[in-house]
Scaffold this active site. Structure first.
Site, PDB file in Angstrom:
ATOM      1  N   THR A 117     -11.208 -11.052  -7.119  1.00 11.88           N
ATOM      2  CA  THR A 117     -10.870 -11.984  -6.046  1.00 11.88           C
ATOM      3  C   THR A 117     -11.559 -11.645  -4.727  1.00 11.88           C
ATOM      4  O   THR A 117     -11.577 -12.461  -3.819  1.00 11.88           O
ATOM      5  CB  THR A 117      -9.343 -11.980  -5.810  1.00 11.88           C
ATOM      6  OG1 THR A 117      -8.908 -10.633  -5.651  1.00 11.88           O
ATOM      7  CG2 THR A 117      -8.597 -12.611  -6.977  1.00 11.88           C
TER       8      THR A 117
ATOM      9  N   GLY B 158      -4.149  -4.147 -10.517  1.00 11.33           N
ATOM     10  CA  GLY B 158      -3.341  -2.937 -10.337  1.00 11.33           C
ATOM     11  C   GLY B 158      -1.951  -3.013 -10.926  1.00 11.33           C
ATOM     12  O   GLY B 158      -1.313  -1.985 -11.141  1.00 11.33           O
TER      13      GLY B 158
ATOM     14  N   ASP C 157       4.621   0.391  -4.236  1.00  9.55           N
ATOM     15  CA  ASP C 157       3.491  -0.539  -4.314  1.00  9.55           C
ATOM     16  C   ASP C 157       2.756  -0.649  -2.986  1.00  9.55           C
ATOM     17  O   ASP C 157       2.332  -1.723  -2.580  1.00  9.55           O
ATOM     18  CB  ASP C 157       3.935  -1.931  -4.794  1.00  9.55           C
ATOM     19  CG  ASP C 157       2.750  -2.835  -5.093  1.00  9.55           C
ATOM     20  OD1 ASP C 157       1.720  -2.322  -5.562  1.00  9.55           O
ATOM     21  OD2 ASP C 157       2.850  -4.056  -4.840  1.00  9.55           O
TER      22      ASP C 157
HETATM   23 CA    CA Z   1      -0.177  -3.575  -6.032  1.00  9.99          CA
END
Ligand code: CA
Length: 588
Positions: free
Chosen positions: A179, A201, A321
């Site tokens: 992207t 990821g 995250d």
């Molecule tokens: Ca992530």
């Protein structure tokens, strides 16, 4: 006499090419390296390979910006809308901008007329985590490049939009996609290289940066970011990244994530390419004791060899995250120090020495950060241990760990939307968000193409009146000089200009212009759908033009929890808008 003949021959060729319209004016190394100062074109993502997003244009300034009017608007067309996150490029009178669903448009920069459109044929079963977005193209020679949602790197003839070549970055069925805007870097050993990272990821991919010949797409070097994996050049092993099992248990590093999904910047002064790396896989940090290098980090890579020159990890042993992918922007102090800054997902704004990665300081740029007390003098976070989601194996039923409320949320103090650095004020303009999340961990096992999280989460607001916050930050000490609060989360990038302007868009649909010194709103215009892309400014026939892609989408409506409900009524769209000062009216 001979010399004259030769010249005549060359100009005749040029004339023939121009007449036939067969070739675009080639983009050269010099054009790439001088992009930050050449206002007539924009041939790099970031308005210069350093990514400062500072335009030297000052025709539009604080006094006249209120007179801006639309010059034209271009529709991306079709039924495909969703998030439009791309920065446009401008070269030889043509705008190149990517749209959602892996589309690329060439538009007449003066009139908004479409020259050509390329639609990648996407297979069933693509696995983009966070909307079907694309963040922009790259230009070199007479080719235009972009990455697709099925993890292909596509090169098209800039003049015609016809396919020149296409390379598979990876098997999309393994969760890979692409992207980011590719980065072109001139090298001595290999000519111009096209550097790309992978996305994915959340699927346990192997994060890596790769370099291909810009002319042919042939693979030159690869650099996996996970410690224990081997790099390569021309098909042969080079050096291992770190050491196996130094910061990872067992074979977890073999699907440990670290996707450099937001691409990179290049600093010609140090000859280093800077890439950020994403979260470790899985999100459940109890399964991977150690720092898990080089996930959630910034890496300086030598583009000649693909070797890592330095690394700095913003969130060692990440459990929230907090991808470390956000852009690392080169800037020099008045006394000539070569520094770089980045505003991390984890809520801290970092300043490093970009020659060696040495940590200088980090300060919070969002309120109520809960996962760490501060970043220590050694550059490591001082964790709040009770704000790490609990170990599921110690939960009541062994299936769910204790839940915590963490700030920022996993969508970050800042996400993909790039900040800007003004050479006028010496300030960074950071589009940030103030929010938190309930998060808990669960057991999970790696399976190709399946989500590899081991976590459940819901995003919540933390203030009654706003989530988005545009901040002016002084990199000397991290102090916040002004702030603009926005009800919806900010998701569009920022541009700053020598005219003293800071320009960004909002989900509410406004393209907004601020005073770079005070944060005063000087002008705004509603484009009819949310803006989640970075604006640009260029010079067209003596006029300063300001352009931005419009189209609501991205990760917020998909993953925003409570916030997604709050923004559910924003209309989608897909268009490119251009503004300028009014042409002189026919007064006489
Ligand atoms: Ca992530």
């Amino acid at each position: 006499m001979k010399f004259r003949l030769k010249l005549g021959f060359v100009s005749a060729l040029a004339l023939a090419a121009a007449t036939l319209g067969a070739r675009a004016e080639p983009v050269t190394d010099e054009m790439l390296l001088n992009d930050a100062t050449n206002t007539k074109s924009i041939v790099t993502n970031g308005l210069g390979t350093q990514g400062q997003r500072f335009s030297p244009l000052k025709q539009v300034d604080k006094t006249n910006v209120k007179s801006l009017v639309p010059a034209w608007s271009f529709s991306f067309g079709g039924e495909k809308q969703r998030g439009q996150e791309a920065q446009a490029l401008v070269h030889d009178g043509v705008i190149y901008v990517t749209g959602s669903y892996s589309r690329l448009y060439a538009i007449d920069a003066k009139t908004g007329d479409k020259k050509w459109e390329y639609d990648a044929r996407l297979p069933e079963g693509i696995l983009p985590c966070c909307d079907v977005v694309n963040r922009g193209a790259a230009l070199y020679g007479d080719l235009v490049y972009f990455g697709t949602l099925d993890a292909q790197l596509v090169a098209l003839h800039a003049k015609t939009g016809k396919l020149a070549w296409k390379k598979e970055i990876e098997d999309f069925k393994g969760g890979y996609s692409m992207t980011a805007a590719p980065l072109i870097v001139p090298t001595t050993a290999h000519g111009a290289l096209i550097l790309t990272g992978v996305s994915g990821g959340e699927f346990g991919v192997v994060g890596r940066v790769e370099a291909r010949k810009a002319s042919t797409g042939d693979l030159v070097w690869t650099r996996p970011v996970l410690e224990g994996l081997m790099g390569s050049m021309n098909g042969k092993d080079t050096t291992m990244t770190g050491k196996a099992n130094e910061s990872w248990p067992g074979d977890m590093y073999k699907f440990g994530g670290g996707a450099p999904w937001l691409g990179g910047t290049y600093d010609p002064e140090t000859k280093l390419a800077f890439f950020g790396t994403g979260n470790p896989g899985p999100w459940n940090s109890w399964m991977r004791a150690g720092d898990n290098k080089w996930t959630s980090s910034r890496l300086a890579i030598d583009p000649e060899t693909g070797d890592i020159k330095w690394g700095y990890q913003t969130t060692p042993h990440d459990g929230w995250d907090y991808d470390g992918v956000n852009e690392f922007i080169s800037f020099n102090t008045k006394d000539g120090k070569k520094l770089g800054a980045t505003a991390d997902r984890n809520g801290f704004f970092y300043v490093l020495d970009r020659t060696d990665g040495k940590f200088l300081h980090a300060t919070p740029f969002v309120a109520k950060i809960s996962w760490a007390k501060e970043i220590g003098k050694d550059g490591r976070p001082v964790y709040n241990d009770d704000n790490r989601p609990g170990d599921p194996t110690k939960g009541a039923d062994g299936k769910e760990g204790s839940q915590v409320f963490s700030v920022p949320s996993f969508l970050g103090g800042k996400n993909q939307m790039p900040m800007a650095y003004s050479q006028n004020t010496g300030l960074f303009y950071v589009p940030s968000n103030e929010w938190g999340m309930d998060i808990h961990n669960e057991p999970v096992a790696y399976k190709k193409g399946a989500a590899y999280l081991g976590a459940g989460f819901t995003i919540h607001t933390i203030f009654d009146d706003h989530i988005g916050s545009l901040k002016a930050i002084d990199p000397a000490d991290g102090s916040i000089k002004w702030e603009y609060k926005n009800v919806a989360p900010l998701w569009g990038g920022v541009l700053t200009t020598a005219g003293g302007l800071v320009i960004t868009g909002t989900p509410e649909g406004y393209l907004m212009v601020f005073d770079d010194k005070t944060g005063e709103v000087l002008w705004k215009f509603n484009v009819g759908t949310g803006i989640v892309a970075p604006p640009i400014a260029w010079e067209q026939d003596g006029q300063e033009m300001i352009g931005v892609a419009a189209g609501w989408g991205g990760a917020v409506p998909l993953w925003g929890g409570d916030v997604a409900k709050q923004v559910k009524d924003i209309n989608q769209g897909g268009s490119y808008w251009v503004f300028r000062l009014p042409q002189k009216t026919a007064a006489n």
